[in-house]
Design an enzyme around this catalytic site. Structure first.
Site, PDB file in Angstrom:
ATOM      1  N   ASP A  58       0.856  -1.182   0.000  1.00 56.17           N
ATOM      2  CA  ASP A  58       0.000   0.000   0.000  1.00 56.17           C
ATOM      3  C   ASP A  58       0.892   1.232   0.000  1.00 56.17           C
ATOM      4  O   ASP A  58       2.008   1.208   0.529  1.00 56.17           O
ATOM      5  CB  ASP A  58      -0.914   0.022   1.220  1.00 56.17           C
ATOM      6  CG  ASP A  58      -2.004   1.074   1.084  1.00 56.17           C
ATOM      7  OD1 ASP A  58      -2.978   0.813   0.355  1.00 56.17           O
ATOM      8  OD2 ASP A  58      -1.874   2.148   1.684  1.00 56.17           O
ATOM      9  N   GLN A  59       0.395   2.306  -0.606  1.00 52.46           N
ATOM     10  CA  GLN A  59       1.142   3.553  -0.651  1.00 52.46           C
ATOM     11  C   GLN A  59       0.246   4.720  -0.240  1.00 52.46           C
ATOM     12  O   GLN A  59      -0.902   4.812  -0.687  1.00 52.46           O
ATOM     13  CB  GLN A  59       1.693   3.816  -2.053  1.00 52.46           C
ATOM     14  CG  GLN A  59       2.558   5.073  -2.153  1.00 52.46           C
ATOM     15  CD  GLN A  59       3.068   5.291  -3.569  1.00 52.46           C
ATOM     16  OE1 GLN A  59       2.332   5.721  -4.436  1.00 52.46           O
ATOM     17  NE2 GLN A  59       4.333   4.968  -3.796  1.00 52.46           N
TER      18      GLN A  59
END
EC number: 3.6.1.-
Length: 207
Positions: free
Chosen positions: A84-85
């Site tokens: 995830d970013q």
């Protein structure tokens, strides 16, 4: 060499576990393909809503692990990657804009600012109990962009599925004045150095 000597017994080779990427992101899929390993892709069913007062780094780590855990339930024998970013602007999480108007608003807020892209990767294998997550932090300095530059960029690239509204692997590099990181692909969405370390620790042979 003595012809009557017995042949050496070959070492037993443990079958490679299935590798699964718990993500529907085409960017992460393309990055993982660089390793030359066969893998499958599965969509994680995870609510990505931030918790109250959750810091961007904590949000990225929590979601990466949640995605890996969710897909590992479907593939309990596999080694599963989740990632995830979150774009971090002075402690405020900025997600994917989703449309043109929100992308304009994001880039206007980020112009002339340093944004930290918090990119987390997690690896889970239910069968062995392996579960680890790591965080790569990329400091990005945005140029002092004009409204017309922002508009022209968004019309050209339409990065509405990218955290922070910028694709550094494309024309988005023209928005930036500097990038600082220790894992070159982290800004695109999957830190491959950390990913390699984690999947090898989980038992996947790379070389």
């Amino acid at each position: 060499m003595n012809p009557s000597a017995p042949s050496p017994t070959p070492h037993a080779v443990t079958p490679q576990r299935l590798l699964v990427l718990g993500s529907t992101s085409r960017y992460r899929r393309e990055l993982l393909q660089r390793l030359g390993l066969p893998f499958e892709v599965a969509a994680p069913d995870v609510d990505e809503t931030p918790q109250a007062d959750e810091a961007p780094a904590a949000l990225a780590l929590r979601l990466a692990l949640a995605k890996a855990q969710a897909v590992a339930q479907q593939f309990p024998q596999a080694v599963v990657i989740g990632s995830d970013q979150v774009a971090d602007l002075d402690g405020e999480p900025l997600g994917k804009p989703g449309n043109h108007e929100r992308a304009v608003a994001q880039l206007r807020r980020m112009r002339g600012q340093t944004v930290v892209f918090q990119t987390a990767v997690a690896v889970v294998c239910q069968a062995t109990g392996f579960e680890r997550a790591e965080l790569a932090q990329v400091k990005v300095r945005f140029r002092d962009l004009s409204d017309s530059e922002i508009e022209n960029y968004l019309r050209a690239e339409q990065p509405y599925d990218c955290a922070g509204s910028a694709k550094s692997e494309g024309l988005g590099i023209a928005l930036l004045s500097s990038i600082e990181n220790d894992d070159p692909t982290a800004l695109v969405g999957l830190p491959l150095i950390r990913t390699c370390n984690l999947i090898q620790a989980a038992g996947i042979r790379l070389l």
